[in-house]
Design a protein around this motif. Structure first.
Motif, PDB file in Angstrom:
ATOM      1  N   GLU A 218       0.822  -1.201   0.000  1.00 56.38           N
ATOM      2  CA  GLU A 218       0.000   0.000   0.000  1.00 56.38           C
ATOM      3  C   GLU A 218       0.860   1.257   0.000  1.00 56.38           C
ATOM      4  O   GLU A 218       0.488   2.284  -0.576  1.00 56.38           O
ATOM      5  N   LYS A 219       2.014   1.196   0.636  1.00 55.27           N
ATOM      6  CA  LYS A 219       2.917   2.333   0.664  1.00 55.27           C
ATOM      7  C   LYS A 219       3.504   2.613  -0.716  1.00 55.27           C
ATOM      8  O   LYS A 219       3.704   3.768  -1.101  1.00 55.27           O
ATOM      9  N   GLU A 220       3.742   1.560  -1.478  1.00 54.35           N
ATOM     10  CA  GLU A 220       4.360   1.708  -2.799  1.00 54.35           C
ATOM     11  C   GLU A 220       3.361   2.121  -3.870  1.00 54.35           C
ATOM     12  O   GLU A 220       3.745   2.735  -4.878  1.00 54.35           O
ATOM     13  N   ILE A 221       2.093   1.790  -3.685  1.00 54.84           N
ATOM     14  CA  ILE A 221       1.120   1.956  -4.768  1.00 54.84           C
ATOM     15  C   ILE A 221       0.938   3.416  -5.172  1.00 54.84           C
ATOM     16  O   ILE A 221       0.729   3.717  -6.352  1.00 54.84           O
ATOM     17  N   ALA A 222       1.040   4.345  -4.227  1.00 55.08           N
ATOM     18  CA  ALA A 222       0.818   5.761  -4.555  1.00 55.08           C
ATOM     19  C   ALA A 222       1.854   6.283  -5.546  1.00 55.08           C
ATOM     20  O   ALA A 222       1.560   7.165  -6.360  1.00 55.08           O
ATOM     21  N   ASP A 223       3.057   5.730  -5.522  1.00 52.88           N
ATOM     22  CA  ASP A 223       4.118   6.198  -6.413  1.00 52.88           C
ATOM     23  C   ASP A 223       3.921   5.740  -7.847  1.00 52.88           C
ATOM     24  O   ASP A 223       4.473   6.340  -8.775  1.00 52.88           O
ATOM     25  N   ILE A 224       3.162   4.660  -8.044  1.00 54.24           N
ATOM     26  CA  ILE A 224       3.011   4.132  -9.402  1.00 54.24           C
ATOM     27  C   ILE A 224       1.578   4.234  -9.916  1.00 54.24           C
ATOM     28  O   ILE A 224       1.334   4.017 -11.107  1.00 54.24           O
ATOM     29  N   ALA A 225       0.628   4.566  -9.036  1.00 50.12           N
ATOM     30  CA  ALA A 225      -0.781   4.664  -9.443  1.00 50.12           C
ATOM     31  C   ALA A 225      -1.160   6.124  -9.669  1.00 50.12           C
ATOM     32  O   ALA A 225      -0.397   6.895 -10.236  1.00 50.12           O
ATOM     33  N   GLU A 226      -2.364   6.500  -9.262  1.00 46.49           N
ATOM     34  CA  GLU A 226      -2.869   7.864  -9.409  1.00 46.49           C
ATOM     35  C   GLU A 226      -2.806   8.363 -10.852  1.00 46.49           C
ATOM     36  O   GLU A 226      -2.500   9.524 -11.124  1.00 46.49           O
ATOM     37  N   GLY A 227      -3.067   7.453 -11.793  1.00 43.02           N
ATOM     38  CA  GLY A 227      -3.121   7.829 -13.198  1.00 43.02           C
ATOM     39  C   GLY A 227      -1.785   7.922 -13.906  1.00 43.02           C
ATOM     40  O   GLY A 227      -1.739   8.261 -15.090  1.00 43.02           O
ATOM     41  N   LYS A 228      -0.690   7.636 -13.222  1.00 45.49           N
ATOM     42  CA  LYS A 228       0.631   7.739 -13.859  1.00 45.49           C
ATOM     43  C   LYS A 228       0.782   6.660 -14.932  1.00 45.49           C
ATOM     44  O   LYS A 228       0.302   5.537 -14.778  1.00 45.49           O
ATOM     45  N   ILE A 229       1.454   7.016 -16.022  1.00 44.86           N
ATOM     46  CA  ILE A 229       1.751   6.045 -17.068  1.00 44.86           C
ATOM     47  C   ILE A 229       3.252   5.776 -17.081  1.00 44.86           C
ATOM     48  O   ILE A 229       4.054   6.633 -16.714  1.00 44.86           O
ATOM     49  N   HIS A 230       3.616   4.580 -17.509  1.00 43.32           N
ATOM     50  CA  HIS A 230       5.005   4.140 -17.494  1.00 43.32           C
ATOM     51  C   HIS A 230       5.333   3.494 -18.832  1.00 43.32           C
ATOM     52  O   HIS A 230       4.462   2.929 -19.496  1.00 43.32           O
ATOM     53  N   THR A 231       6.587   3.555 -19.222  1.00 44.13           N
ATOM     54  CA  THR A 231       7.042   2.733 -20.335  1.00 44.13           C
ATOM     55  C   THR A 231       7.148   1.296 -19.848  1.00 44.13           C
ATOM     56  O   THR A 231       7.137   1.028 -18.637  1.00 44.13           O
ATOM     57  N   GLY A 232       7.271   0.365 -20.783  1.00 44.75           N
ATOM     58  CA  GLY A 232       7.433  -1.020 -20.379  1.00 44.75           C
ATOM     59  C   GLY A 232       8.670  -1.226 -19.529  1.00 44.75           C
ATOM     60  O   GLY A 232       8.658  -1.986 -18.558  1.00 44.75           O
ATOM     61  N   ALA A 233       9.761  -0.523 -19.887  1.00 49.18           N
ATOM     62  CA  ALA A 233      11.001  -0.657 -19.128  1.00 49.18           C
ATOM     63  C   ALA A 233      10.829  -0.151 -17.704  1.00 49.18           C
ATOM     64  O   ALA A 233      11.266  -0.792 -16.732  1.00 49.18           O
ATOM     65  N   ALA A 234      10.169   1.008 -17.550  1.00 48.10           N
ATOM     66  CA  ALA A 234       9.938   1.549 -16.214  1.00 48.10           C
ATOM     67  C   ALA A 234       8.954   0.680 -15.441  1.00 48.10           C
ATOM     68  O   ALA A 234       9.074   0.508 -14.224  1.00 48.10           O
ATOM     69  N   ALA A 235       7.977   0.107 -16.144  1.00 50.40           N
ATOM     70  CA  ALA A 235       7.001  -0.762 -15.486  1.00 50.40           C
ATOM     71  C   ALA A 235       7.670  -1.986 -14.891  1.00 50.40           C
ATOM     72  O   ALA A 235       7.276  -2.462 -13.817  1.00 50.40           O
ATOM     73  N   LYS A 236       8.704  -2.497 -15.555  1.00 55.23           N
ATOM     74  CA  LYS A 236       9.422  -3.649 -15.001  1.00 55.23           C
ATOM     75  C   LYS A 236      10.136  -3.262 -13.718  1.00 55.23           C
ATOM     76  O   LYS A 236      10.127  -4.015 -12.727  1.00 55.23           O
ATOM     77  N   ASN A 237      10.744  -2.081 -13.709  1.00 50.69           N
ATOM     78  CA  ASN A 237      11.428  -1.617 -12.498  1.00 50.69           C
ATOM     79  C   ASN A 237      10.449  -1.426 -11.342  1.00 50.69           C
ATOM     80  O   ASN A 237      10.814  -1.576 -10.170  1.00 50.69           O
ATOM     81  N   ASN A 238       9.187  -1.091 -11.683  1.00 49.96           N
ATOM     82  CA  ASN A 238       8.166  -0.865 -10.653  1.00 49.96           C
ATOM     83  C   ASN A 238       7.328  -2.116 -10.367  1.00 49.96           C
ATOM     84  O   ASN A 238       6.312  -2.033  -9.683  1.00 49.96           O
TER      85      ASN A 238
END
Length: 288
Positions: A218-238
């Motif tokens: 739950e602590k991590e989700i705010a950094d990657i959610a809230e409508g943010k989009i990621h490249t596939g490469a960044a998505a793997k890191n997250n």
């Protein structure tokens, strides 16, 4: 010869069998192997996600939750299908339809477990990402638009425009919120609060699916959610995906997980969903 198309067909009628191009490309491939040939099913979810039946044309596609459910059922009840690849190229759409699609796969896996691998195309965002939050491995290209874990809702109001044009409307309704989506008026504060509660509920459900399916706190989700989009490469890191790679890599991974060590075939579902078929289904062109 110079002649009209009907004259050309008439002149050849005794020599040929006439079929439409759409029927021709619908012909199933003949299998020449002896015995049962194992298969990997590739289920395509492309375009906007809608409730009910989707549709395809030469210019656009949509995937309905009914279509997706039928494809899932076909793949999981076919004994020849040893593994399933779900190919997603969608920016999302209906929140309800996305949830039904998520549940269709989740239920099918409980009743008849088979290896499942997701493969992201150009886009797997919003509802397109939601349906992949089932805990199964995800492959994406390095540039795939991924995530957009968020919710948007609203309505169009032409109240001010109608006022400027001198247009008046009258509404007869049976309940307080019966005309909530009417374009003739804006939302009341009570309706805005209702909308916000609805959005919050869907967002919490969305992030809950992500946290459970991708083992994100739950602590991590705010950094990657809230409508943010990621490249596939960044998505793997997250940790939003597992591997970078295309559909061939996903199929190969699925084949291994399905313990297929011989020749195999690929079953595309739904069967009538290709771009080229959409072009010729909209045409009356006949091939000879």
């Amino acid at each position: 010869e110079i002649m009209y198309s009907d004259e050309a067909i008439d002149s050849l009628q005794k020599k040929i069998t006439e079929i439409s191009f759409a029927d021709y490309i619908d012909e199933e491939e003949s299998i020449t192997y002896w015995g049962t040939v194992p298969a990997v099913a590739v289920i395509n979810a492309t375009g906007s996600i809608v409730s009910g039946k989707g549709g395809g044309s030469a210019m656009s596609d949509s995937t309905g939750d009914y279509d997706y459910r039928d494809s899932i059922s076909a793949a999981f009840t076919d004994p020849d299908v040893k593994a399933v690849v779900i190919r997603i190229d969608s920016g999302g759409g209906s929140a309800a339809a996305s949830d039904f699609m998520w549940n269709a796969l989740y239920s099918a896996k409980k009743k008849n477990p088979k290896p499942v691998v997701f493969s992201f195309g150009n886009t797997a965002a919003s509802g397109g990402y939601y349906i992949a939050c089932t805990g199964d491995p995800i492959f994406a290209n390095r540039g795939t638009i991924t995530g957009s874990i968020g919710v948007v809702a609203g309505k169009v109001s032409a109240e001010e425009l109608y006022s400027k044009l001198g247009i008046s409307t009258e509404t007869i309704k049976m309940s307080e919120f019966a005309d909530i989506f009417s374009e003739s008026r804006s939302l009341t504060q009570k309706e805005k609060d209702l909308f916000q509660r609805d959005i919050n509920f869907i967002y919490d459900r969305f992030t809950g699916k992500v946290m459970e399916g991708r083992s994100i706190t739950e602590k991590e989700i705010a950094d990657i959610a809230e409508g943010k989009i990621h490249t596939g490469a960044a998505a793997k890191n997250n940790r939003l995906i597992n591997e970078t790679g295309g559909v061939i890599a996903a199929i190969e991974y699925a084949r291994t997980k399905g313990e297929i060590d011989t020749n195999f075939r690929i079953i595309n579902l739904p069967e009538n969903g290709s771009f080229i078929k959409g072009i010729f289904r909209e045409s009356e062109t006949v091939s000879i």
